[in-house]
Design an enzyme around this catalytic site. Structure first.
Site, PDB file in Angstrom:
ATOM      1  N   SER A 193      -0.771  13.220  28.587  1.00  0.00           N
ATOM      2  CA  SER A 193      -1.118  13.889  27.343  1.00  0.00           C
ATOM      3  C   SER A 193       0.126  14.537  26.718  1.00  0.00           C
ATOM      4  O   SER A 193       1.114  13.870  26.474  1.00  0.00           O
ATOM      5  CB  SER A 193      -2.241  14.900  27.584  1.00  0.00           C
ATOM      6  OG  SER A 193      -2.761  15.398  26.374  1.00  0.00           O
ATOM      7  N   ASP A 406      -9.406   5.678  25.202  1.00  0.00           N
ATOM      8  CA  ASP A 406      -8.963   6.982  24.680  1.00  0.00           C
ATOM      9  C   ASP A 406      -8.660   6.863  23.197  1.00  0.00           C
ATOM     10  O   ASP A 406      -7.860   6.017  22.791  1.00  0.00           O
ATOM     11  CB  ASP A 406      -7.721   7.434  25.440  1.00  0.00           C
ATOM     12  CG  ASP A 406      -7.091   8.693  24.854  1.00  0.00           C
ATOM     13  OD1 ASP A 406      -7.835   9.512  24.279  1.00  0.00           O
ATOM     14  OD2 ASP A 406      -5.866   8.839  24.977  1.00  0.00           O
ATOM     15  N   HIS A 459      -8.685   9.519  28.273  1.00  0.00           N
ATOM     16  CA  HIS A 459      -7.437  10.203  27.936  1.00  0.00           C
ATOM     17  C   HIS A 459      -6.623  10.563  29.171  1.00  0.00           C
ATOM     18  O   HIS A 459      -5.390  10.462  29.167  1.00  0.00           O
ATOM     19  CB  HIS A 459      -7.753  11.461  27.127  1.00  0.00           C
ATOM     20  CG  HIS A 459      -6.537  12.176  26.635  1.00  0.00           C
ATOM     21  ND1 HIS A 459      -5.576  11.567  25.841  1.00  0.00           N
ATOM     22  CD2 HIS A 459      -6.092  13.443  26.834  1.00  0.00           C
ATOM     23  CE1 HIS A 459      -4.615  12.426  25.577  1.00  0.00           C
ATOM     24  NE2 HIS A 459      -4.895  13.564  26.163  1.00  0.00           N
TER      25      HIS A 459
END
Length: 482
Positions: A193, A406, A459
């Site tokens: 991320s 994602d 994600h």
């Protein structure tokens, strides 16, 4: 940001040498003052039955000139051959999300029993797909104010992205001095991320330090990133992703492309048609979980992908809220949302017996928060591609992987910036296989970069596809083809 990359010349080398001198002075002072930096071994954890079947160490390392920043870490020694297995420093995203997320929800050896909280301490189970099967991993709470990391002064509690990266480099040097048995280990820096910004910077700082002779020399081999936020334009790829996944119509997609001209995050307020199309798009995506489009849409977990970098907010910051905002209530409903699992960490980590077992310093923090987005943290770097380019020139290995469901950082965005590096393909697009099934698709480049999708991943891909991600990591870290 290009100036930061090019600053690896004379001024930066002088700066690094000065830091090196200060570092050696600090080490000397600490030795002379008998201020042990060693962490503490944790043999039992509340919620886990019996002694831990793996080696866990926790501790603090002070960084900056007066060590007013105390960075907390969890260290799990490799369960195979720690003497020869690689060492990974793992940075969780956010910024402000504790590395305990990586430890307990993604790649570490423990996980929570998936049962709704019912008033007793949540139970911990072994994760059979832990990456510590083949590597030793340091999970670092970064930046200061994240997890159990804390500042001794108000000034020290304030940080920037570049400052946090400097602190990470200093942390790793001090940790290796304190753990000399790992000095010769192959070192990789990893994260997911928002760490798509910090990991390449930290990797470059280590490389720069090695080049000018800063001790200890770190045996750096490369880095790895999952669904990494990399450029301010990443969110623009959510709309082609949504179209490819059948979430919006062909007609709306074509109208969006024409009216917005590829810019969907910061729309010109005078562009009425683009605004109208964006409104239609947002309505269609209103009940979709952007972290994984096939998962149930749950409260407090539905950020709008077109706002990922708008207003200086990151993907994970949009995804997770502070615990006190969750308005948790007793429930007998089924465990249907990942948010239910995240909530367990608050009950567990704020328990007095847990903090005692982890050797947390009393009074160092208030309430433990899994993702602390109230930090006085300033982001100035919005594009880490030049760092990737610089590290590629230096020949470091890299693994960039994307959960293919994602929509926060779509794999379209990741493939776009990889393509911009202009490296030739050495192994073209092909499936990679686990137990006779397609685990995802992969491609390798002449700069020693491997890109891989994780089929069905979200994600934070290891949360959703732990077996596939563990196999992918094990093959890559041992230099085997996926």
């Amino acid at each position: 940001m290009g100036k930061h990359v090019s600053a690896t010349s004379s001024m930066e080398k002088q700066y690094l040498l000065l830091r090196h001198s200060l570092f050696l002075l600090l080490v000397l002072v600490q030795v002379c003052s008998n201020l042990a930096m060693a962490g503490s071994i944790v043999k039992f954890l509340p919620g886990f039955q019996g002694p831990l079947p793996f080696e866990l160490e926790t501790g603090y390392i002070g960084v900056d000139e007066s060590e007013d920043v105390q960075l907390f870490y969890y260290f799990v020694k490799s369960e195979s051959s720690p003497e020869t297995d690689p060492l990974v420093l793992w940075l969780t995203g956010g910024p402000g999300c504790t590395s305990f997320s990586g430890l307990a929800y993604e790649i570490g050896p423990i996980s929570f029993e998936q049962v709704l909280y019912h008033g007793t301490l949540p139970k911990l189970l072994l994760n059979p797909y832990s990456w510590t099967k083949v590597a030793s991993i340091i999970f670092l709470d970064l930046p200061v104010g994240t997890g159990f990391s804390y500042a001794k002064t108000a000034k020290a509690s304030q940080s920037t992205d570049l400052q946090a990266c400097d602190q990470t480099y200093e942390f790793l040097r001090k940790w290796l001095v304190d753990h000399p048995e790992f000095i010769s280990s192959l070192v990789y820096i990893g994260g997911d991320s928002y760490s798509g910004i910090t990991v390449p910077i930290v990797t470059q700082l280590i490389s720069n330090g090695n080049e000018v002779g800063i001790d200890p020399h770190i045996n750096l081999k490369g880095y790895l990133l999952g669904n990494p936020g990399t450029t301010a334009a990443d969110g623009n790829y959510a709309i082609p992703f949504a179209h490819g996944m059948g979430l919006i119509s062909d007609e709306l997609y074509e109208s969006l492309k024409i009216s917005c001209k590829g810019e969907y995050q910061t729309v010109d307020p005078s562009n009425a048609l683009c605004l109208q199309n964006m409104q239609a798009y947002n309505q269609l995506l209103d009940n979709i979980d952007h972290a994984h489009i096939l998962e149930p849409e749950c409260p407090f977990a539905s950020p709008r992908p077109n706002n990922l970098f708008n207003g200086r907010r990151s993907a994970t910051e949009m995804l997770h809220k502070k615990f006190e905002e969750l308005k948790i209530q007793e429930s007998t409903a089924a465990f249907t949302c990942r948010m239910d699992g995240y909530r367990l960490s608050y009950y567990w980590a704020n328990d007095e017996s847990v903090q005692e077992a982890l050797h947390i310093r009393k009074g160092s923090i208030g309430e433990w928060i899994r993702c602390n987005h109230g930090l006085p943290y300033r982001i100035s770097i919005w594009n880490s591609v030049p760092y990737h380019a610089n590290l590629s020139i230096k020949g470091y290995r890299s693994l960039i992987y994307s959960g293919d469901h994602d929509m926060l950082v779509p794999h379209f965005a990741t493939q776009a910036w990889i393509k911009s590096l202009n490296y030739s393909i050495t192994d073209d697009w092909r499936p990679w296989i686990l137990q006779g099934q397609v685990g995802g698709y992969t491609r390798t480049y002449a700069n020693r970069m491997t890109f891989a999708t994780v089929k069905g991943g979200g994600h934070t891909a290891p949360e959703y596809r732990p077996a596939e991600c563990q196999a992918m990591f094990e093959r890559w870290i041992s230099s085997q083809p996926l």
